[in-house]
Structures are given as C-alpha cells and as structure tokens.
Design a protein around this motif. Structure first.
Motif, PDB file in Angstrom:
ATOM      1  N   SER A  46       0.496  -0.914   0.124  1.00  0.00           N
ATOM      2  CA  SER A  46      -0.377   0.095   0.025  1.00  0.00           C
ATOM      3  C   SER A  46       0.766   1.501   0.139  1.00  0.00           C
ATOM      4  O   SER A  46      -0.200   2.160  -0.423  1.00  0.00           O
ATOM      5  N   ARG A  47       2.269   1.415   0.610  1.00  0.00           N
ATOM      6  CA  ARG A  47       2.815   2.538   0.267  1.00  0.00           C
ATOM      7  C   ARG A  47       2.832   3.694   1.245  1.00  0.00           C
ATOM      8  O   ARG A  47       3.401   4.550   1.315  1.00  0.00           O
ATOM      9  N   THR A  48       1.481   3.389   3.064  1.00  0.00           N
ATOM     10  CA  THR A  48       1.368   3.925   3.431  1.00  0.00           C
ATOM     11  C   THR A  48       1.520   3.125   4.603  1.00  0.00           C
ATOM     12  O   THR A  48       0.954   1.841   5.069  1.00  0.00           O
ATOM     13  N   LEU A  49       1.038   3.505   5.925  1.00  0.00           N
ATOM     14  CA  LEU A  49       0.872   2.836   7.544  1.00  0.00           C
ATOM     15  C   LEU A  49      -0.573   3.357   7.635  1.00  0.00           C
ATOM     16  O   LEU A  49      -0.694   4.362   8.565  1.00  0.00           O
ATOM     17  N   SER A  50      -0.925   1.913   7.926  1.00  0.00           N
ATOM     18  CA  SER A  50      -2.521   2.309   8.335  1.00  0.00           C
ATOM     19  C   SER A  50      -1.949   2.833   9.543  1.00  0.00           C
ATOM     20  O   SER A  50      -0.477   2.436  10.847  1.00  0.00           O
ATOM     21  N   ASN A  51      -3.145   2.796  11.192  1.00  0.00           N
ATOM     22  CA  ASN A  51      -2.586   2.660  12.503  1.00  0.00           C
ATOM     23  C   ASN A  51      -2.298   1.543  13.222  1.00  0.00           C
ATOM     24  O   ASN A  51      -1.271   1.699  13.313  1.00  0.00           O
ATOM     25  N   VAL A  52      -3.040   0.450  12.716  1.00  0.00           N
ATOM     26  CA  VAL A  52      -1.915  -0.833  13.347  1.00  0.00           C
ATOM     27  C   VAL A  52      -0.536  -0.847  12.677  1.00  0.00           C
ATOM     28  O   VAL A  52       0.164  -1.874  13.076  1.00  0.00           O
ATOM     29  N   GLU A  53      -0.555  -1.370  11.377  1.00  0.00           N
ATOM     30  CA  GLU A  53       1.267  -0.401  10.771  1.00  0.00           C
ATOM     31  C   GLU A  53       2.136  -0.022  11.696  1.00  0.00           C
ATOM     32  O   GLU A  53       2.876  -0.330  12.531  1.00  0.00           O
ATOM     33  N   PHE A  54       1.382   1.106  12.048  1.00  0.00           N
ATOM     34  CA  PHE A  54       2.069   2.300  12.449  1.00  0.00           C
ATOM     35  C   PHE A  54       2.195   1.881  14.469  1.00  0.00           C
ATOM     36  O   PHE A  54       3.479   1.660  14.213  1.00  0.00           O
ATOM     37  N   ARG A  55       1.626   1.351  14.822  1.00  0.00           N
ATOM     38  CA  ARG A  55       2.039   0.739  15.742  1.00  0.00           C
ATOM     39  C   ARG A  55       2.366  -0.931  16.184  1.00  0.00           C
ATOM     40  O   ARG A  55       3.729  -0.535  17.233  1.00  0.00           O
ATOM     41  N   LEU A 103       5.771  -0.568  13.581  1.00  0.00           N
ATOM     42  CA  LEU A 103       6.362  -0.584  13.628  1.00  0.00           C
ATOM     43  C   LEU A 103       7.184  -0.068  15.280  1.00  0.00           C
ATOM     44  O   LEU A 103       8.289  -0.121  15.184  1.00  0.00           O
ATOM     45  N   VAL A 104       6.107   0.997  15.465  1.00  0.00           N
ATOM     46  CA  VAL A 104       6.715   1.549  16.619  1.00  0.00           C
ATOM     47  C   VAL A 104       6.662   1.059  17.702  1.00  0.00           C
ATOM     48  O   VAL A 104       8.269   0.945  18.518  1.00  0.00           O
ATOM     49  N   ALA A 105       5.948  -0.241  18.274  1.00  0.00           N
ATOM     50  CA  ALA A 105       6.328  -1.111  19.395  1.00  0.00           C
ATOM     51  C   ALA A 105       7.677  -1.965  18.853  1.00  0.00           C
ATOM     52  O   ALA A 105       8.244  -2.405  20.009  1.00  0.00           O
ATOM     53  N   MET A 106       8.519  -2.365  17.792  1.00  0.00           N
ATOM     54  CA  MET A 106       8.930  -3.420  17.419  1.00  0.00           C
ATOM     55  C   MET A 106      10.450  -2.624  17.121  1.00  0.00           C
ATOM     56  O   MET A 106      11.283  -2.934  17.278  1.00  0.00           O
ATOM     57  N   GLY A 111       1.031   5.069  26.482  1.00  0.00           N
ATOM     58  CA  GLY A 111      -0.038   3.729  25.626  1.00  0.00           C
ATOM     59  C   GLY A 111      -0.661   4.183  24.238  1.00  0.00           C
ATOM     60  O   GLY A 111      -0.042   4.891  23.173  1.00  0.00           O
ATOM     61  N   PRO A 112      -1.898   2.968  23.678  1.00  0.00           N
ATOM     62  CA  PRO A 112      -1.903   3.426  22.599  1.00  0.00           C
ATOM     63  C   PRO A 112      -2.963   4.749  22.199  1.00  0.00           C
ATOM     64  O   PRO A 112      -2.748   4.996  20.591  1.00  0.00           O
ATOM     65  N   GLU A 113      -3.667   5.359  23.095  1.00  0.00           N
ATOM     66  CA  GLU A 113      -4.241   6.135  23.222  1.00  0.00           C
ATOM     67  C   GLU A 113      -3.119   7.306  22.447  1.00  0.00           C
ATOM     68  O   GLU A 113      -3.116   8.593  21.746  1.00  0.00           O
ATOM     69  N   GLU A 114      -2.106   7.629  23.457  1.00  0.00           N
ATOM     70  CA  GLU A 114      -0.971   8.276  22.796  1.00  0.00           C
ATOM     71  C   GLU A 114      -0.095   7.688  21.317  1.00  0.00           C
ATOM     72  O   GLU A 114       0.302   9.181  20.544  1.00  0.00           O
ATOM     73  N   LEU A 115      -0.189   6.681  21.523  1.00  0.00           N
ATOM     74  CA  LEU A 115       0.318   6.566  19.781  1.00  0.00           C
ATOM     75  C   LEU A 115      -0.602   7.495  18.418  1.00  0.00           C
ATOM     76  O   LEU A 115      -0.438   7.484  18.311  1.00  0.00           O
ATOM     77  N   ASP A 116      -1.671   6.470  18.988  1.00  0.00           N
ATOM     78  CA  ASP A 116      -3.274   7.035  17.962  1.00  0.00           C
ATOM     79  C   ASP A 116      -2.947   8.626  17.734  1.00  0.00           C
ATOM     80  O   ASP A 116      -2.945   9.136  17.009  1.00  0.00           O
TER      81      ASP A 116
END
Length: 84
Positions: free
Chosen positions: A19-28, A30-33, A44-49
């Motif tokens: 897709s060449r874009t990061l969805s919310n789940v993909e972003f989370r 990537l950041v987590a890993m 927490g997750p809200e701050e990442l959102d």
C-alpha cells in the motif's frame, strides 16, 4: 547517514507493504518493534494514536513516507535535545 536513511526506508516499506502507507495498526506495530523505549514512555495506545494523528497531514488515517519522515525528524530532534 546513508545507512540510517536506508534502514528507515526499508522499515517503512516492510511495515507498509504494497500500500506504501502505514495504517494505524501498521504504525503501532512498527513503533512497538523499532522504537520500544519510546513505546514504554509514551503512555499507551491512545498517545500513539494521537502521535500518528499529529503527523497525518491529510487526516486520512494513514501515514505516507513523508508524514512518517516528519515524525522521525521530530523524535530525533527531541532525543537529541535540539528543541521541543
């Protein structure tokens, strides 16, 4: 610095897939890993959102590479003590 840029591009492509874009789940994911210490201190997750939304310039719920790059720049700026 070329190696660092290549790593960022490769990681973005890996998590974004075709897709060449990061969805919310993909972003989370990537950041987590890739930024585990940031996740521990983010609150927490809200701050990442909220973080994702703050760089999602067109508010489409996905991050382009340019939007992602701006986020990385802001985090590096903060980590390096260069500003707010």
């Amino acid at each position: 610095m070329e190696a660092a840029m290549n790593v960022l591009v490769c990681q973005f492509k890996t998590f974004a897939g075709t897709s060449r874009t990061l969805s919310n789940v993909e972003f989370r994911d990537l950041v987590a890993m890739q930024l585990p210490n940031f996740v521990k201190t983010s609150g927490g997750p809200e701050e990442l959102d909220q973080l994702m939304a703050s760089v999602d310039a067109n508010s489409d719920g996905e991050l382009t590479f340019l939007e992602f790059w701006q986020l990385i720049g802001a985090l590096a700026n903060k980590q390096g003590g260069f500003g707010q």
